[in-house]
Design a protein around this motif. Structure first.
Motif, PDB file in Angstrom:
ATOM      1  N   ARG A  60      -2.340  13.066 -40.655  1.00 31.57           N
ATOM      2  CA  ARG A  60      -1.479  14.195 -41.069  1.00 31.57           C
ATOM      3  C   ARG A  60      -1.696  14.546 -42.536  1.00 31.57           C
ATOM      4  O   ARG A  60      -1.740  15.723 -42.900  1.00 31.57           O
ATOM      5  N   ILE A  61      -1.831  13.536 -43.394  1.00 29.31           N
ATOM      6  CA  ILE A  61      -2.076  13.784 -44.814  1.00 29.31           C
ATOM      7  C   ILE A  61      -3.419  14.481 -44.995  1.00 29.31           C
ATOM      8  O   ILE A  61      -3.544  15.434 -45.774  1.00 29.31           O
ATOM      9  N   ASP A  62      -4.440  14.019 -44.259  1.00 28.73           N
ATOM     10  CA  ASP A  62      -5.762  14.634 -44.346  1.00 28.73           C
ATOM     11  C   ASP A  62      -5.726  16.094 -43.901  1.00 28.73           C
ATOM     12  O   ASP A  62      -6.297  16.969 -44.558  1.00 28.73           O
ATOM     13  N   MET A  63      -5.044  16.371 -42.805  1.00 30.68           N
ATOM     14  CA  MET A  63      -4.960  17.753 -42.311  1.00 30.68           C
ATOM     15  C   MET A  63      -4.192  18.645 -43.289  1.00 30.68           C
ATOM     16  O   MET A  63      -4.572  19.799 -43.511  1.00 30.68           O
ATOM     17  N   ALA A  64      -3.128  18.135 -43.885  1.00 35.09           N
ATOM     18  CA  ALA A  64      -2.357  18.920 -44.859  1.00 35.09           C
ATOM     19  C   ALA A  64      -3.203  19.238 -46.078  1.00 35.09           C
ATOM     20  O   ALA A  64      -3.174  20.365 -46.598  1.00 35.09           O
ATOM     21  N   ARG A  65      -3.987  18.275 -46.540  1.00 36.87           N
ATOM     22  CA  ARG A  65      -4.866  18.527 -47.694  1.00 36.87           C
ATOM     23  C   ARG A  65      -5.949  19.536 -47.354  1.00 36.87           C
ATOM     24  O   ARG A  65      -6.289  20.388 -48.164  1.00 36.87           O
ATOM     25  N   ARG A  66      -6.494  19.439 -46.145  1.00 39.74           N
ATOM     26  CA  ARG A  66      -7.533  20.404 -45.752  1.00 39.74           C
ATOM     27  C   ARG A  66      -6.964  21.815 -45.643  1.00 39.74           C
ATOM     28  O   ARG A  66      -7.615  22.778 -46.038  1.00 39.74           O
ATOM     29  N   ARG A  67      -5.738  21.927 -45.107  1.00 34.79           N
ATOM     30  CA  ARG A  67      -5.089  23.243 -45.033  1.00 34.79           C
ATOM     31  C   ARG A  67      -4.842  23.811 -46.421  1.00 34.79           C
ATOM     32  O   ARG A  67      -5.076  24.981 -46.676  1.00 34.79           O
ATOM     33  N   ARG A  68      -4.350  22.958 -47.321  1.00 33.01           N
ATOM     34  CA  ARG A  68      -4.086  23.395 -48.687  1.00 33.01           C
ATOM     35  C   ARG A  68      -5.372  23.843 -49.380  1.00 33.01           C
ATOM     36  O   ARG A  68      -5.406  24.869 -50.040  1.00 33.01           O
TER      37      ARG A  68
END
Length: 68
Positions: free
Chosen positions: A53-61
């Motif tokens: 989830r942290i990885d996906m949030a960073r990629r979205r950002r």
């Protein structure tokens, strides 16, 4: 006035990853010896989900930031 530039620091990424692994292993072994393997597997799955989830949030950002 003299201009003092900071010196580059060493990369401690490998050492930090090894220490995280060692700490995670002793916590898993302690939990396994006290409550059993099921708790360790559940905790491992939750940690995996959290990291994803942290990885996906960073990629979205990063995708929203164009750098303009």
């Amino acid at each position: 006035m003299e201009n003092h530039h900071p010196k580059p620091v060493e990369n401690y990424m490998t050492a930090n990853m090894i220490l995280i692994f060692v700490n995670l292993m002793w916590v898993f072994v302690a939990l396994w010896s006290y409550w059993g393997l099921g708790v360790v597997l559940i905790l491992a799955a939750l940690l995996n989900r959290l990291i994803t989830r942290i990885d996906m949030a960073r990629r979205r950002r990063d995708a929203k930031f164009d750098g303009i």
